[in-house]
Each structure stands twice: as structure tokens, then as C-alpha cells.
Design a protein around this motif. Structure first.
Motif, PDB file in Angstrom:
ATOM      1  N   LEU A  69      48.654  42.207  41.927  1.00 13.24           N
ATOM      2  CA  LEU A  69      49.430  41.129  42.547  1.00 13.24           C
ATOM      3  C   LEU A  69      48.631  40.408  43.629  1.00 13.24           C
ATOM      4  CD1 LEU A  69      52.843  43.012  43.068  1.00 13.24           C
ATOM      5  CD2 LEU A  69      52.035  41.800  41.043  1.00 13.24           C
ATOM      6  N   GLY A  70      47.358  40.760  43.772  1.00 21.76           N
ATOM      7  CA  GLY A  70      46.514  40.134  44.784  1.00 21.76           C
ATOM      8  C   GLY A  70      46.065  38.750  44.343  1.00 21.76           C
ATOM      9  N   ALA A  71      45.000  38.254  44.999  1.00 21.71           N
ATOM     10  CA  ALA A  71      44.562  36.879  44.757  1.00 21.71           C
ATOM     11  C   ALA A  71      43.101  36.837  44.347  1.00 21.71           C
ATOM     12  CB  ALA A  71      44.755  36.058  46.029  1.00 21.71           C
ATOM     13  N   VAL A  72      42.792  35.827  43.556  1.00 22.22           N
ATOM     14  CA  VAL A  72      41.397  35.477  43.265  1.00 22.22           C
ATOM     15  C   VAL A  72      41.273  33.970  43.438  1.00 22.22           C
ATOM     16  CG1 VAL A  72      41.004  37.395  41.640  1.00 22.22           C
ATOM     17  CG2 VAL A  72      41.871  35.211  40.778  1.00 22.22           C
ATOM     18  N   GLY A  73      40.051  33.454  43.298  1.00 19.56           N
ATOM     19  CA  GLY A  73      39.858  32.011  43.360  1.00 19.56           C
ATOM     20  C   GLY A  73      40.306  31.349  42.062  1.00 19.56           C
ATOM     21  N   ALA A  74      40.284  30.013  42.083  1.00 20.06           N
ATOM     22  CA  ALA A  74      40.767  29.276  40.909  1.00 20.06           C
ATOM     23  C   ALA A  74      39.684  29.130  39.853  1.00 20.06           C
ATOM     24  CB  ALA A  74      41.289  27.903  41.328  1.00 20.06           C
ATOM     25  N   ASP A  75      38.421  29.020  40.278  1.00 22.24           N
ATOM     26  CA  ASP A  75      37.370  28.713  39.309  1.00 22.24           C
ATOM     27  C   ASP A  75      36.003  29.054  39.885  1.00 22.24           C
ATOM     28  OD1 ASP A  75      36.087  27.747  37.076  1.00 22.24           O
ATOM     29  OD2 ASP A  75      35.963  25.698  37.865  1.00 22.24           O
ATOM     30  N   ASP A  76      35.697  30.341  39.990  1.00 22.27           N
ATOM     31  CA  ASP A  76      34.373  30.732  40.493  1.00 22.27           C
ATOM     32  C   ASP A  76      33.953  32.018  39.782  1.00 22.27           C
ATOM     33  OD1 ASP A  76      36.574  31.809  42.430  1.00 22.27           O
ATOM     34  OD2 ASP A  76      34.874  33.175  42.651  1.00 22.27           O
ATOM     35  N   ASP A  77      32.666  32.271  39.790  1.00 23.60           N
ATOM     36  CA  ASP A  77      32.118  33.385  39.004  1.00 23.60           C
ATOM     37  C   ASP A  77      32.660  34.740  39.457  1.00 23.60           C
ATOM     38  OD1 ASP A  77      30.699  31.616  37.527  1.00 23.60           O
ATOM     39  OD2 ASP A  77      28.787  31.915  38.596  1.00 23.60           O
ATOM     40  N   LEU A  78      32.765  34.943  40.770  1.00 21.36           N
ATOM     41  CA  LEU A  78      33.222  36.246  41.252  1.00 21.36           C
ATOM     42  C   LEU A  78      34.662  36.503  40.814  1.00 21.36           C
ATOM     43  CD1 LEU A  78      31.743  36.308  44.881  1.00 21.36           C
ATOM     44  CD2 LEU A  78      30.800  37.377  42.825  1.00 21.36           C
ATOM     45  N   SER A  79      35.479  35.466  40.864  1.00 19.88           N
ATOM     46  CA  SER A  79      36.885  35.627  40.455  1.00 19.88           C
ATOM     47  C   SER A  79      36.987  35.925  38.970  1.00 19.88           C
ATOM     48  CB  SER A  79      37.678  34.359  40.783  1.00 19.88           C
ATOM     49  OG  SER A  79      37.663  34.147  42.176  1.00 19.88           O
ATOM     50  N   ARG A  80      36.164  35.223  38.186  1.00 21.65           N
ATOM     51  CA  ARG A  80      36.169  35.498  36.740  1.00 21.65           C
ATOM     52  C   ARG A  80      35.746  36.936  36.472  1.00 21.65           C
ATOM     53  NH1 ARG A  80      35.130  30.007  36.131  1.00 21.65           N
ATOM     54  NH2 ARG A  80      32.955  30.245  36.714  1.00 21.65           N
ATOM     55  N   TYR A  81      34.759  37.395  37.240  1.00 26.40           N
ATOM     56  CA  TYR A  81      34.299  38.781  37.067  1.00 26.40           C
ATOM     57  C   TYR A  81      35.456  39.761  37.327  1.00 26.40           C
ATOM     58  CZ  TYR A  81      31.679  43.055  37.303  1.00 26.40           C
ATOM     59  OH  TYR A  81      31.255  44.340  37.050  1.00 26.40           O
ATOM     60  N   VAL A  82      36.198  39.510  38.422  1.00 25.19           N
ATOM     61  CA  VAL A  82      37.306  40.405  38.780  1.00 25.19           C
ATOM     62  C   VAL A  82      38.369  40.406  37.684  1.00 25.19           C
ATOM     63  CG1 VAL A  82      39.269  40.655  40.367  1.00 25.19           C
ATOM     64  CG2 VAL A  82      36.963  40.327  41.279  1.00 25.19           C
ATOM     65  N   LEU A  83      38.740  39.225  37.208  1.00 26.98           N
ATOM     66  CA  LEU A  83      39.790  39.150  36.175  1.00 26.98           C
ATOM     67  C   LEU A  83      39.337  39.844  34.886  1.00 26.98           C
ATOM     68  CD1 LEU A  83      41.031  35.491  36.769  1.00 26.98           C
ATOM     69  CD2 LEU A  83      42.267  37.608  37.300  1.00 26.98           C
ATOM     70  N   ASP A  84      38.067  39.650  34.512  1.00 31.72           N
ATOM     71  CA  ASP A  84      37.545  40.309  33.305  1.00 31.72           C
ATOM     72  C   ASP A  84      37.542  41.829  33.472  1.00 31.72           C
ATOM     73  OD1 ASP A  84      37.156  37.886  32.164  1.00 31.72           O
ATOM     74  OD2 ASP A  84      34.964  37.864  32.370  1.00 31.72           O
ATOM     75  N   ALA A  85      37.116  42.273  34.647  1.00 36.01           N
ATOM     76  CA  ALA A  85      37.036  43.727  34.885  1.00 36.01           C
ATOM     77  C   ALA A  85      38.432  44.345  34.827  1.00 36.01           C
ATOM     78  CB  ALA A  85      36.388  44.000  36.237  1.00 36.01           C
ATOM     79  N   LEU A  86      39.420  43.679  35.413  1.00 33.74           N
ATOM     80  CA  LEU A  86      40.792  44.205  35.369  1.00 33.74           C
ATOM     81  C   LEU A  86      41.310  44.208  33.927  1.00 33.74           C
ATOM     82  CD1 LEU A  86      42.307  42.524  38.566  1.00 33.74           C
ATOM     83  CD2 LEU A  86      41.763  44.949  38.257  1.00 33.74           C
ATOM     84  N   ALA A  87      40.975  43.145  33.199  1.00 37.03           N
ATOM     85  CA  ALA A  87      41.431  43.058  31.799  1.00 37.03           C
ATOM     86  C   ALA A  87      40.833  44.197  30.976  1.00 37.03           C
ATOM     87  CB  ALA A  87      41.044  41.705  31.205  1.00 37.03           C
ATOM     88  N   ARG A  88      39.579  44.563  31.266  1.00 36.10           N
ATOM     89  CA  ARG A  88      38.946  45.669  30.515  1.00 36.10           C
ATOM     90  C   ARG A  88      39.686  46.983  30.706  1.00 36.10           C
ATOM     91  NH1 ARG A  88      34.118  43.374  32.132  1.00 36.10           N
ATOM     92  NH2 ARG A  88      33.641  44.933  33.696  1.00 36.10           N
TER      93      ARG A  88
END
Ligand SMILES: Nc1ncnc2c1ncn2[C@@H]1O[C@H](COP(=O)(O)OP(=O)(O)O)[C@@H](O)[C@H]1O
Ligand SMILES: [Mg+2]
Length: 315
Positions: free
Chosen positions: A63-82
Motif C-alpha cells: 500500500l506504499g508509494a512509488v514514482g509514476a515513471d522512473d527506473d527505480l519505481s519500475r524495479y520495485v513494482l517488478d520485484a513485488l510482482a515476482r
């Protein structure tokens, strides 16, 4: 499972991208040495707690936050999805980005030195509140001390709905500390905070008295390979759960893994003492493995450890 509670654990707070650098020993100033390995991983108290709950076979959402469009945020979302962590309620906030950290892990003796590129308690402007629906979807809410007002609002919502809050509060430096502290049902903190609150010479019983309140179901102090001291509601006794004996490789994230496993056990209706033992086994497996996400425990790893002592005892 009651209506709408789709996840065992929902968590809010810190997600980071960690660059883990493994060295034989931490270098002296001005030193030069060959590193053993370099690895990138998701990190952060809340991200690792929900990832652990999922890795152990539970259902979890971030339920936390990431950025809208940056590499680090994409990395976090991908890692959580894995890990199968749901990110439907993760806020995507323009201009925000996960903390980027460099962690130097010394192998002998085991050390971890963490350099984060943003204050951990920073509360960026423009963070939307967590949707009530996201909080209500969990059997248990996990929080760390990031994003003070947003987190406090989530704790109040959980409380109003009878959802227990498991909290990891590492320092008392945030102006929001008093409220975060007051609203935790299950409060598990590192020994450093225990000493900050109860005094540098305080023993575990004194630290647990400083952490206790009528609201608590659990207060606990973790201290690496020395294990965990805790107190449960309805009993003023202090209990000690020794750490499971393992050869430590990398203790980065042990506390975060401990919290995620504990929250999952509570969501499954385990007793507090059983949840602490389960969490200790999870922390030990993480300590025994190099890597952040790569070192997270699976249920099978824990079953092997849990078949043997140690069990907690009254001190
Ligand atoms: N070297 C270790 N061996 C076995 N268990 C460990 C080890 N380090 C940590 N743990 C387990 O993980 C828990 C949390 O670790 P700790 O280092 O206290 O938290 P943090 O990572 O937040 O500083 C400990 O109470 C213990 O149960
Ligand atoms: Mg910690």
C-alpha cells in the motif's frame, strides 16, 4: 476469511532499491579492495515484509508509494510482482521515487553498512491517502514509520475496522513518532530503539516496560543473533526466543523478514508466541543467505528449522 479481506498482510511504508556490495571485511578509510559480489535487490521495511509474507505462501499487497515513471519505481513494482505481491493499491506519485541505497555487507565479521539516498522518514508532498478499500482488504496491516500522517491515518482506519496493526518503528526521530508508537497493536522494534527509550544501560525487561501500553497485544525487541525478547497482553512476564543457530552470511533485512513472517502468522490466527518463533526462523534463514530478495525464506525452509529447538522461555 471475513468479507473483503483478500490478503493475509497489507503493508505500507518504505520500498527501496538496494545495491548490495559483498566484501570480505569493511575497508579502512582510503582503502582499496576487490569485492566478492554485487547485486541489486528490492529492500525497505514494508516492501520486504510484504514480499516475505508472499514468499512464505501468504497473500500480500503493498500500500506504499512509488514514482509514476522512473527506473527505480519500475524495479520495485517488478520485484513485488515476482513475489506475487498485489500492487493495485500502490500509489504512483509523479516526482516521487523509491529510496536508492548502497549497502556494504562485510562477511567476516558479518556487518552491514547502509547508505540511503533520502531520509527514511521523509514524507513527500502530494502523497494521496491510502484507499480505505486497500486497508480493509487485509487481515493484518503492517506499517513502518515512513510517511507519518498517511501511515497514522491508515492505522486509525485499521483500528476502527478491528484490523490488527503490526509496526516496525526503528527510531524516535520523526515528529510523528508519538502517534505511530501509540497506535501499534503489535510493536516489534530493534534493540537500539529500546535503548533510546529506556536508557543505554536498560535490560530487556526495562526496555519492554518502556514499549508497553494497554493497547499492545505484543511488544518485542529484536537483537540479531541474541534473539528476541517479548511480552504479550495479559501477562507481565518477559519471554526470550533465542535465535535459531545458523551461519550468518548477510543479515540485511532480517528485521523486515521477521516482521513479515510475524504478520503472516498473526493473520493465520497463530498465537503471539508461535508467531514470534516462526518469525525468528524466518529471520535466521535470511541471515544464512546472501542477497536481499534472493535470500527470502520459503515455507519449506522454515519447516526444517521449526522442527527443532530453540523454543521461547520465560526469563
Ligand atoms: N545472525 C543471526 N542468526 C540467527 N537469527 C538471526 C540473525 N540475525 C538476525 N536474526 C533473527 O532476525 C531477527 C531480527 O534481526 P535484527 O538484526 O534484530 O533486526 P534488524 O534487521 O531490524 O536490525 C532476530 O531477532 C533474530 O530472530
Ligand atoms: Mg529493522
Amino acid at each position: 476469511m471475513s468479507d473483503g479481506r483478500r490478503f493475509d498482510v497489507v503493508g505500507t511504508g518504505i520500498a527501496t532499491v538496494d545495491e548490495l556490495l559483498y566484501v570480505d571485511a569493511f575497508p579502512k578509510p582510503d582503502g582499496k579492495m576487490a569485492a566478492r559480489a554485487w547485486m541489486r535487490s528490492i529492500g525497505g521495511l514494508s516492501a520486504i515484509a510484504v514480499a516475505t509474507a508472499a514468499r512464505l505462501g501468504g497473500t500480500a499487497a503493498f500500500l506504499g508509494a512509488v514514482g509514476a515513471d522512473d527506473d527505480l519505481s519500475r524495479y520495485v513494482l517488478d520485484a513485488l510482482a515476482r513475489e506475487g505481491v498485489d500492487t493495485t493499491f500502490t500509489a504512483r506519485v509523479p516526482g516521487y521515487t523509491p529510496i536508492h541505497a548502497m549497502i556494504v555487507v562485510g562477511i567476516d565479521p558479518p556487518t552491514r553498512n547502509i547508505f540511503g539516498f533520502r531520509p527514511l522518514d521523509s514524507s513527500p508532498p502530494g502523497l494521496p491517502p491510502i484507499p480505505d478499500e486497500g486497508i480493509a482488504a487485509g487481515q493484518v496491516l503492517f506499517v513502518d514509520s515512513a510517511h507519518g500522517p498517511r501511515t497514522i491515518a491508515a492505522m486509525r482506519t485499521a483500528s476502527a475496522r478491528g484490523i490488527p496493526v503490526v509496526a516496525d518503528i526503528e527510531t524516535n526521530t520523526s515528529p510523528h513518532f508519538p502517534e505511530l508508537f501509540a497506535l501499534a497493536d503489535h510493536l516489534i522494534v530493534p534493540v537500539a530503539l529500546g535503548r533510546t527509550l529506556a536508557g543505554p544501560e536498560a535490560d530487556p525487561p526495562a526496555m519492554l516496560r518502556a514499549l508497553w501500553s494497554d493497547r499492545r497485544r505484543l511488544a518485542a525487541i529484536t537483537d540479531g543473533e541474541a534473539g528476541c525478547w517479548f511480552r504479550v497482553a495479559g501477562d507481565s512476564a518477559v519471554w526470550h526466543q533465542p535465535a535459531f543457530p545458523v551461519v550468518a552470511q548477510d543479515t540485511t533485512g532480517c528485521g523486515d523478514v521477521f516482521h513479515g513472517a510475524y504478520a503472516l502468522a498473526i493473520a493465520r490466527g497463530e498465537s503471539v508466541a508461535a508467531a514470534i518463533r516462526f518469525a525468528s526462523a524466518a529471520g535466521a534463514v535470511k541471515a544464512s543467505r546472501a542477497g536481499g530478495q534472493a535470500g527470502l525464506p520459503r515455507a519449506d525452509d522454515l519447516a526444517a528449522l521449526l522442527a527443532h529447538p530453540p523454543i521461547s522461555r520465560r526469563i
